[in-house]
Scaffold this motif. Structure first.
Motif, PDB file in Angstrom:
ATOM      1  N   THR A 121      14.431  -2.086  18.775  1.00 50.45           N
ATOM      2  CA  THR A 121      13.901  -3.009  17.650  1.00 50.45           C
ATOM      3  C   THR A 121      14.354  -4.329  17.879  1.00 50.45           C
ATOM      4  OG1 THR A 121      13.562  -0.809  16.315  1.00 50.45           O
ATOM      5  CG2 THR A 121      13.444  -2.991  15.081  1.00 50.45           C
ATOM      6  N   LEU A 122      15.604  -4.502  17.825  1.00 48.80           N
ATOM      7  CA  LEU A 122      16.010  -5.744  17.910  1.00 48.80           C
ATOM      8  C   LEU A 122      15.522  -6.390  19.147  1.00 48.80           C
ATOM      9  CD1 LEU A 122      18.232  -7.731  17.081  1.00 48.80           C
ATOM     10  CD2 LEU A 122      20.041  -6.429  18.361  1.00 48.80           C
ATOM     11  N   PHE A 123      15.372  -5.984  20.330  1.00 52.17           N
ATOM     12  CA  PHE A 123      14.728  -6.666  21.394  1.00 52.17           C
ATOM     13  C   PHE A 123      13.424  -6.941  21.175  1.00 52.17           C
ATOM     14  CE2 PHE A 123      12.346  -6.052  25.498  1.00 52.17           C
ATOM     15  CZ  PHE A 123      13.079  -6.964  26.182  1.00 52.17           C
ATOM     16  N   TYR A 124      12.664  -6.197  20.600  1.00 54.65           N
ATOM     17  CA  TYR A 124      11.178  -6.735  20.343  1.00 54.65           C
ATOM     18  C   TYR A 124      11.173  -7.782  19.013  1.00 54.65           C
ATOM     19  CZ  TYR A 124       8.821  -3.649  23.486  1.00 54.65           C
ATOM     20  OH  TYR A 124       8.368  -2.983  24.649  1.00 54.65           O
TER      21      TYR A 124
ATOM     22  N   VAL B 165      20.835  -8.395  24.913  1.00 54.68           N
ATOM     23  CA  VAL B 165      21.345  -9.320  26.175  1.00 54.68           C
ATOM     24  C   VAL B 165      19.980  -9.786  26.848  1.00 54.68           C
ATOM     25  CG1 VAL B 165      22.386  -8.943  28.190  1.00 54.68           C
ATOM     26  CG2 VAL B 165      22.998  -7.339  26.334  1.00 54.68           C
ATOM     27  N   ALA B 166      19.835 -11.499  26.619  1.00 50.57           N
ATOM     28  CA  ALA B 166      18.695 -11.840  27.106  1.00 50.57           C
ATOM     29  C   ALA B 166      18.721 -11.843  28.720  1.00 50.57           C
ATOM     30  CB  ALA B 166      19.010 -13.453  26.602  1.00 50.57           C
ATOM     31  N   ALA B 167      19.774 -12.115  29.015  1.00 50.06           N
ATOM     32  CA  ALA B 167      19.899 -11.854  30.819  1.00 50.06           C
ATOM     33  C   ALA B 167      19.282 -10.694  31.345  1.00 50.06           C
ATOM     34  CB  ALA B 167      21.351 -12.126  31.334  1.00 50.06           C
ATOM     35  N   TRP B 168      19.414  -9.593  30.795  1.00 53.92           N
ATOM     36  CA  TRP B 168      18.781  -8.292  31.254  1.00 53.92           C
ATOM     37  C   TRP B 168      17.361  -7.963  31.245  1.00 53.92           C
ATOM     38  CZ3 TRP B 168      22.474  -4.144  28.733  1.00 53.92           C
ATOM     39  CH2 TRP B 168      23.795  -4.235  29.132  1.00 53.92           C
ATOM     40  N   GLY B 169      16.716  -9.055  30.232  1.00 53.53           N
ATOM     41  CA  GLY B 169      15.243  -8.917  30.325  1.00 53.53           C
ATOM     42  C   GLY B 169      14.738  -7.581  29.914  1.00 53.53           C
ATOM     43  N   TYR B 170      13.896  -7.132  30.734  1.00 59.46           N
ATOM     44  CA  TYR B 170      13.208  -5.781  30.505  1.00 59.46           C
ATOM     45  C   TYR B 170      14.238  -4.598  30.742  1.00 59.46           C
ATOM     46  CZ  TYR B 170       8.716  -8.115  29.596  1.00 59.46           C
ATOM     47  OH  TYR B 170       7.751  -9.051  28.799  1.00 59.46           O
TER      48      TYR B 170
ATOM     49  N   ASN C  98      16.768  -4.180  28.924  1.00 53.79           N
ATOM     50  CA  ASN C  98      16.994  -3.814  27.661  1.00 53.79           C
ATOM     51  C   ASN C  98      16.176  -2.523  27.250  1.00 53.79           C
ATOM     52  OD1 ASN C  98      19.001  -5.479  26.576  1.00 53.79           O
ATOM     53  ND2 ASN C  98      17.462  -7.429  27.157  1.00 53.79           N
ATOM     54  N   LEU C  99      14.853  -2.500  27.546  1.00 55.28           N
ATOM     55  CA  LEU C  99      14.075  -1.330  27.421  1.00 55.28           C
ATOM     56  C   LEU C  99      14.932  -0.182  27.944  1.00 55.28           C
ATOM     57  CD1 LEU C  99      10.383  -2.444  27.851  1.00 55.28           C
ATOM     58  CD2 LEU C  99      11.691  -1.970  25.815  1.00 55.28           C
ATOM     59  N   ALA C 100      15.363  -0.290  29.168  1.00 57.98           N
ATOM     60  CA  ALA C 100      15.870   0.963  29.813  1.00 57.98           C
ATOM     61  C   ALA C 100      17.298   1.496  29.092  1.00 57.98           C
ATOM     62  CB  ALA C 100      16.201   0.577  31.447  1.00 57.98           C
ATOM     63  N   VAL C 101      18.012   0.520  28.650  1.00 59.63           N
ATOM     64  CA  VAL C 101      18.960   0.721  27.848  1.00 59.63           C
ATOM     65  C   VAL C 101      18.711   1.610  26.667  1.00 59.63           C
ATOM     66  CG1 VAL C 101      21.173  -0.179  26.501  1.00 59.63           C
ATOM     67  CG2 VAL C 101      20.505  -1.013  28.632  1.00 59.63           C
ATOM     68  N   GLY C 102      17.605   1.177  25.723  1.00 62.10           N
ATOM     69  CA  GLY C 102      17.167   1.589  24.574  1.00 62.10           C
ATOM     70  C   GLY C 102      16.763   2.969  25.036  1.00 62.10           C
ATOM     71  N   PHE C 103      15.862   3.372  25.727  1.00 60.22           N
ATOM     72  CA  PHE C 103      15.446   4.549  25.971  1.00 60.22           C
ATOM     73  C   PHE C 103      16.598   5.528  26.667  1.00 60.22           C
ATOM     74  CE2 PHE C 103      11.214   2.264  25.838  1.00 60.22           C
ATOM     75  CZ  PHE C 103      10.763   3.153  24.889  1.00 60.22           C
ATOM     76  N   SER C 104      17.415   5.043  27.387  1.00 60.70           N
ATOM     77  CA  SER C 104      18.397   5.787  27.782  1.00 60.70           C
ATOM     78  C   SER C 104      19.342   6.342  26.889  1.00 60.70           C
ATOM     79  CB  SER C 104      19.308   5.035  28.755  1.00 60.70           C
ATOM     80  OG  SER C 104      18.360   4.782  29.957  1.00 60.70           O
ATOM     81  N   CYS C 105      19.627   5.606  25.877  1.00 63.07           N
ATOM     82  CA  CYS C 105      20.147   6.041  24.492  1.00 63.07           C
ATOM     83  C   CYS C 105      19.734   7.293  24.167  1.00 63.07           C
ATOM     84  CB  CYS C 105      20.488   5.179  23.794  1.00 63.07           C
ATOM     85  SG  CYS C 105      21.667   3.879  24.127  1.00 63.07           S
ATOM     86  N   MET C 106      18.229   7.158  23.946  1.00 56.67           N
ATOM     87  CA  MET C 106      17.554   8.303  23.349  1.00 56.67           C
ATOM     88  C   MET C 106      17.598   9.529  23.916  1.00 56.67           C
ATOM     89  SD  MET C 106      14.716   6.289  21.028  1.00 56.67           S
ATOM     90  CE  MET C 106      13.941   5.297  22.231  1.00 56.67           C
ATOM     91  N   VAL C 107      17.370   9.092  25.501  1.00 57.78           N
ATOM     92  CA  VAL C 107      17.276  10.354  26.486  1.00 57.78           C
ATOM     93  C   VAL C 107      18.786  10.966  26.311  1.00 57.78           C
ATOM     94  CG1 VAL C 107      17.176  11.148  29.023  1.00 57.78           C
ATOM     95  CG2 VAL C 107      15.457   9.576  28.085  1.00 57.78           C
ATOM     96  N   ALA C 108      19.887  10.276  26.351  1.00 54.52           N
ATOM     97  CA  ALA C 108      21.337  10.924  26.465  1.00 54.52           C
ATOM     98  C   ALA C 108      21.210  11.596  24.921  1.00 54.52           C
ATOM     99  CB  ALA C 108      21.987   9.828  26.389  1.00 54.52           C
ATOM    100  N   ALA C 109      20.641  11.239  23.891  1.00 48.11           N
ATOM    101  CA  ALA C 109      20.633  12.086  22.513  1.00 48.11           C
ATOM    102  C   ALA C 109      19.923  13.303  22.815  1.00 48.11           C
ATOM    103  CB  ALA C 109      19.960  11.320  21.514  1.00 48.11           C
ATOM    104  N   LEU C 110      18.805  13.347  23.638  1.00 45.04           N
ATOM    105  CA  LEU C 110      18.230  14.666  24.029  1.00 45.04           C
ATOM    106  C   LEU C 110      19.266  15.648  24.641  1.00 45.04           C
ATOM    107  CD1 LEU C 110      14.570  13.532  24.443  1.00 45.04           C
ATOM    108  CD2 LEU C 110      15.580  14.756  22.547  1.00 45.04           C
TER     109      LEU C 110
END
Length: 86
Positions: free
Chosen positions: A49-52, A60-65, A67-79
């Motif tokens: 949400t913060l990224f969008y 983290v602006a330098a990571w670019g897209y 950031n999507l991998a980080v957000g989805f990885s957190c949710m996959v880790a939760a699963l």
């Protein structure tokens, strides 16, 4: 016309070698499991949400897209953590 024979259902018997006490050997999960899973879900959704909403400038602006991998990885880790929850 002759009547057909009535079949009796077989009585279920548990397989040999297993005992009913094996189901009782499972212990409930520690309290950190659901807490960690909920925290990872909230962090992942918050990250995305913060990224969008920031126009892709934060967290983290330098990571670019990536950031999507980080957000989805957190949710996959939760699963994965929730799969250990009993």
């Amino acid at each position: 016309m002759p009547k057909s024979r009535v079949r009796k259902k077989k009585v279920y018997s548990s397989p040999t070698g297993t005992s009913s006490s094996s189901a009782d050997s499972y212990e409930p999960s520690p309290t950190w499991v659901p807490i960690t899973a909920v925290a990872l879900i909230v962090i992942g959704i918050g990250w995305l949400t913060l990224f969008y909403l920031s126009g892709m400038a934060y967290p983290v602006a330098a990571w670019g897209y990536w950031n999507l991998a980080v957000g989805f990885s957190c949710m996959v880790a939760a699963l994965l953590v929730l799969s250990k929850w009993r």
